[in-house]
Design a protein around this motif. Structure first.
Motif, PDB file in Angstrom:
ATOM      1  N   ARG A 137      -6.267   3.474   6.232  1.00  5.16           N
ATOM      2  CA  ARG A 137      -4.814   3.622   6.111  1.00  5.16           C
ATOM      3  C   ARG A 137      -4.094   2.479   6.832  1.00  5.16           C
ATOM      4  NH1 ARG A 137      -4.416   8.599   7.693  1.00  5.16           N
ATOM      5  NH2 ARG A 137      -4.198   8.139   9.896  1.00  5.16           N
ATOM      6  N   VAL A 138      -4.525   2.176   8.041  1.00  6.75           N
ATOM      7  CA  VAL A 138      -3.886   1.114   8.821  1.00  6.75           C
ATOM      8  C   VAL A 138      -4.119  -0.244   8.170  1.00  6.75           C
ATOM      9  CG1 VAL A 138      -3.886  -0.081  11.052  1.00  6.75           C
ATOM     10  CG2 VAL A 138      -3.942   2.419  10.971  1.00  6.75           C
ATOM     11  N   LEU A 139      -5.332  -0.509   7.717  1.00  7.11           N
ATOM     12  CA  LEU A 139      -5.612  -1.773   7.027  1.00  7.11           C
ATOM     13  C   LEU A 139      -4.713  -1.921   5.800  1.00  7.11           C
ATOM     14  CD1 LEU A 139      -9.527  -1.945   7.159  1.00  7.11           C
ATOM     15  CD2 LEU A 139      -7.920  -3.496   8.304  1.00  7.11           C
ATOM     16  N   PHE A 140      -4.599  -0.849   5.027  1.00  2.23           N
ATOM     17  CA  PHE A 140      -3.786  -0.875   3.804  1.00  2.23           C
ATOM     18  C   PHE A 140      -2.324  -1.176   4.141  1.00  2.23           C
ATOM     19  CE2 PHE A 140      -1.440   0.873   0.240  1.00  2.23           C
ATOM     20  CZ  PHE A 140      -2.224   0.546  -0.852  1.00  2.23           C
ATOM     21  N   LEU A 141      -1.781  -0.477   5.113  1.00  2.00           N
ATOM     22  CA  LEU A 141      -0.375  -0.686   5.485  1.00  2.00           C
ATOM     23  C   LEU A 141      -0.159  -2.076   6.081  1.00  2.00           C
ATOM     24  CD1 LEU A 141       0.539   2.796   6.953  1.00  2.00           C
ATOM     25  CD2 LEU A 141       1.373   1.776   4.828  1.00  2.00           C
ATOM     26  N   ARG A 142      -1.065  -2.513   6.946  1.00  2.00           N
ATOM     27  CA  ARG A 142      -0.901  -3.841   7.545  1.00  2.00           C
ATOM     28  C   ARG A 142      -0.978  -4.924   6.470  1.00  2.00           C
ATOM     29  NH1 ARG A 142       1.570  -3.996  12.168  1.00  2.00           N
ATOM     30  NH2 ARG A 142       1.318  -6.195  11.746  1.00  2.00           N
ATOM     31  N   ARG A 143      -1.823  -4.743   5.473  1.00  2.76           N
ATOM     32  CA  ARG A 143      -1.978  -5.763   4.431  1.00  2.76           C
ATOM     33  C   ARG A 143      -0.823  -5.732   3.439  1.00  2.76           C
ATOM     34  NH1 ARG A 143      -3.110 -10.561   2.717  1.00  2.76           N
ATOM     35  NH2 ARG A 143      -4.206 -10.701   0.750  1.00  2.76           N
ATOM     36  N   TYR A 144      -0.454  -4.546   2.979  1.00  2.00           N
ATOM     37  CA  TYR A 144       0.480  -4.467   1.856  1.00  2.00           C
ATOM     38  C   TYR A 144       1.905  -4.123   2.248  1.00  2.00           C
ATOM     39  CZ  TYR A 144      -3.904  -4.836  -0.527  1.00  2.00           C
ATOM     40  OH  TYR A 144      -5.128  -5.284  -0.929  1.00  2.00           O
ATOM     41  N   TRP A 145       2.137  -3.662   3.447  1.00  4.22           N
ATOM     42  CA  TRP A 145       3.523  -3.460   3.894  1.00  4.22           C
ATOM     43  C   TRP A 145       3.937  -4.616   4.800  1.00  4.22           C
ATOM     44  CZ3 TRP A 145       7.807  -1.191   2.664  1.00  4.22           C
ATOM     45  CH2 TRP A 145       8.859  -1.163   3.586  1.00  4.22           C
ATOM     46  N   TYR A 146       3.113  -4.902   5.827  1.00  5.46           N
ATOM     47  CA  TYR A 146       3.432  -5.976   6.761  1.00  5.46           C
ATOM     48  C   TYR A 146       2.923  -7.328   6.282  1.00  5.46           C
ATOM     49  CZ  TYR A 146       4.747  -2.211   9.861  1.00  5.46           C
ATOM     50  OH  TYR A 146       5.356  -1.105  10.399  1.00  5.46           O
ATOM     51  N   LEU A 147       2.095  -7.324   5.221  1.00  3.71           N
ATOM     52  CA  LEU A 147       1.565  -8.525   4.603  1.00  3.71           C
ATOM     53  C   LEU A 147       0.767  -9.392   5.572  1.00  3.71           C
ATOM     54  CD1 LEU A 147       4.646  -9.227   2.370  1.00  3.71           C
ATOM     55  CD2 LEU A 147       2.417  -8.440   1.587  1.00  3.71           C
ATOM     56  N   ASP A 148      -0.016  -8.739   6.432  1.00  4.37           N
ATOM     57  CA  ASP A 148      -0.928  -9.462   7.309  1.00  4.37           C
ATOM     58  C   ASP A 148      -2.014 -10.108   6.452  1.00  4.37           C
ATOM     59  OD1 ASP A 148       0.460  -8.530   9.499  1.00  4.37           O
ATOM     60  OD2 ASP A 148      -1.107  -7.155  10.173  1.00  4.37           O
ATOM     61  N   SER A 149      -2.495 -11.264   6.858  1.00  2.67           N
ATOM     62  CA  SER A 149      -3.586 -11.917   6.140  1.00  2.67           C
ATOM     63  C   SER A 149      -4.888 -11.174   6.423  1.00  2.67           C
ATOM     64  CB  SER A 149      -3.718 -13.373   6.583  1.00  2.67           C
ATOM     65  OG  SER A 149      -4.175 -13.434   7.915  1.00  2.67           O
ATOM     66  N   VAL A 150      -5.867 -11.382   5.554  1.00  2.00           N
ATOM     67  CA  VAL A 150      -7.186 -10.775   5.756  1.00  2.00           C
ATOM     68  C   VAL A 150      -7.781 -11.283   7.068  1.00  2.00           C
ATOM     69  CG1 VAL A 150      -9.541 -10.652   4.844  1.00  2.00           C
ATOM     70  CG2 VAL A 150      -7.591 -10.344   3.306  1.00  2.00           C
ATOM     71  N   ALA A 151      -7.601 -12.572   7.339  1.00  2.00           N
ATOM     72  CA  ALA A 151      -8.124 -13.145   8.590  1.00  2.00           C
ATOM     73  C   ALA A 151      -7.487 -12.478   9.805  1.00  2.00           C
ATOM     74  CB  ALA A 151      -7.876 -14.654   8.618  1.00  2.00           C
ATOM     75  N   ALA A 152      -6.175 -12.246   9.748  1.00  2.00           N
ATOM     76  CA  ALA A 152      -5.489 -11.599  10.873  1.00  2.00           C
ATOM     77  C   ALA A 152      -5.979 -10.168  11.059  1.00  2.00           C
ATOM     78  CB  ALA A 152      -3.979 -11.621  10.658  1.00  2.00           C
ATOM     79  N   LEU A 153      -6.211  -9.474   9.957  1.00  2.00           N
ATOM     80  CA  LEU A 153      -6.723  -8.105  10.045  1.00  2.00           C
ATOM     81  C   LEU A 153      -8.125  -8.090  10.639  1.00  2.00           C
ATOM     82  CD1 LEU A 153      -5.474  -6.679   6.634  1.00  2.00           C
ATOM     83  CD2 LEU A 153      -4.629  -6.083   8.910  1.00  2.00           C
ATOM     84  N   ALA A 154      -8.955  -9.016  10.178  1.00  2.00           N
ATOM     85  CA  ALA A 154     -10.330  -9.094  10.693  1.00  2.00           C
ATOM     86  C   ALA A 154     -10.313  -9.325  12.200  1.00  2.00           C
ATOM     87  CB  ALA A 154     -11.091 -10.200   9.980  1.00  2.00           C
ATOM     88  N   GLU A 155      -9.465 -10.216  12.645  1.00  2.00           N
ATOM     89  CA  GLU A 155      -9.371 -10.497  14.085  1.00  2.00           C
ATOM     90  C   GLU A 155      -8.805  -9.298  14.837  1.00  2.00           C
ATOM     91  OE1 GLU A 155      -6.916 -13.443  17.055  1.00  2.00           O
ATOM     92  OE2 GLU A 155      -7.438 -14.187  15.059  1.00  2.00           O
ATOM     93  N   ARG A 156      -7.759  -8.704  14.314  1.00  2.00           N
ATOM     94  CA  ARG A 156      -7.097  -7.584  14.983  1.00  2.00           C
ATOM     95  C   ARG A 156      -8.035  -6.402  15.178  1.00  2.00           C
ATOM     96  NH1 ARG A 156      -1.171  -6.016  13.995  1.00  2.00           N
ATOM     97  NH2 ARG A 156      -0.959  -4.198  15.291  1.00  2.00           N
ATOM     98  N   PHE A 157      -8.887  -6.136  14.172  1.00  2.00           N
ATOM     99  CA  PHE A 157      -9.757  -4.966  14.221  1.00  2.00           C
ATOM    100  C   PHE A 157     -11.213  -5.328  14.508  1.00  2.00           C
ATOM    101  CE2 PHE A 157      -6.079  -3.700  11.707  1.00  2.00           C
ATOM    102  CZ  PHE A 157      -5.701  -2.559  12.391  1.00  2.00           C
ATOM    103  N   SER A 158     -11.454  -6.557  14.938  1.00  2.00           N
ATOM    104  CA  SER A 158     -12.800  -7.033  15.282  1.00  2.00           C
ATOM    105  C   SER A 158     -13.781  -6.744  14.152  1.00  2.00           C
ATOM    106  CB  SER A 158     -13.279  -6.387  16.587  1.00  2.00           C
ATOM    107  OG  SER A 158     -12.381  -6.662  17.630  1.00  2.00           O
ATOM    108  N   MET A 159     -13.412  -7.197  12.970  1.00  2.00           N
ATOM    109  CA  MET A 159     -14.240  -6.980  11.790  1.00  2.00           C
ATOM    110  C   MET A 159     -14.498  -8.319  11.109  1.00  2.00           C
ATOM    111  SD  MET A 159     -12.129  -3.719  10.258  1.00  2.00           S
ATOM    112  CE  MET A 159     -13.237  -3.314   8.949  1.00  2.00           C
TER     113      MET A 159
END
Length: 186
Positions: A137-159
């Motif tokens: 849910r958080v990944l989905f919202l961060r990507r498609y609402w806040y438009l975070d990049s995949v790289a930023a998400l990977a770093e943010r969630f240590s993935m």
């Protein structure tokens, strides 16, 4: 300052409302704008426009969640600016990529009767997201609402970036299945 106090300042037409909004929510709104826009100046202008929009909206509106209210204003203003920049061949690929990904499972508007369908679809999506595991849910919202990049998400969630892409892809597929099952044309 508490959100209710800031709202009261807007209702009292006190210019302090804008200063307090900037102090409390400026960084939050700027991060949203930066995720959408390539130019720092455009992002800053959208945040400044957020305060003007808020000033014009209150009264009569009295937001329940001030952060969400400011976030939505900033996001919409930034997307408008992104579309303008893109039309002028000045936009970046990040927003376009995220919107294309989401476009695979969300119907496109076009008809007047779409307003009712949009509200029903929004309710379905909200219910769908509430039923998802928290990380998805958080990944989905961060990507498609806040438009975070995949790289930023990977770093943010240590993935790993591929893990993020995979989780987002599976979530979009599940969403598409739910929408099709409920009769929403995708």
């Amino acid at each position: 300052m508490e959100d209710q106090q800031i709202i009261e300042l807007y209702w009292a037409r006190s210019e302090q409302a804008i200063r307090e909004s900037e102090t409390k929510y400026g960084a939050f709104c700027l991060s949203i704008a930066r995720n959408i826009l390539a130019q720092e100046q455009d992002a800053e202008e959208c945040v400044n426009d957020t305060w003007l929009r808020a000033w014009n909206a209150m009264p009569p509106q009295r937001p329940g969640i001030l952060s969400a209210f400011f976030g939505k204003l900033t996001r919409n203003l930034s997307l408008d600016r992104w579309r303008y920049n893109r039309a002028a061949k000045r936009g970046g690929p990040q927003v376009e990529t995220a919107l294309e990904e989401l476009g695979e499972c969300i119907p496109a508007p076009g008809r007047p009767e779409d307003r009712l369908e949009e509200r029903e679809t929004a309710a379905l999506i909200s219910r769908f997201l509430r039923e998802q595991p928290q990380l998805d849910r958080v990944l989905f919202l961060r990507r498609y609402w806040y438009l975070d990049s995949v790289a930023a998400l990977a770093e943010r969630f240590s993935m790993n970036e591929n893990t993020v892409k995979s989780r987002l892809h599976r979530t979009r597929l599940r969403l598409k299945e739910v929408l099709l099952r409920e009769g929403v044309a995708v």
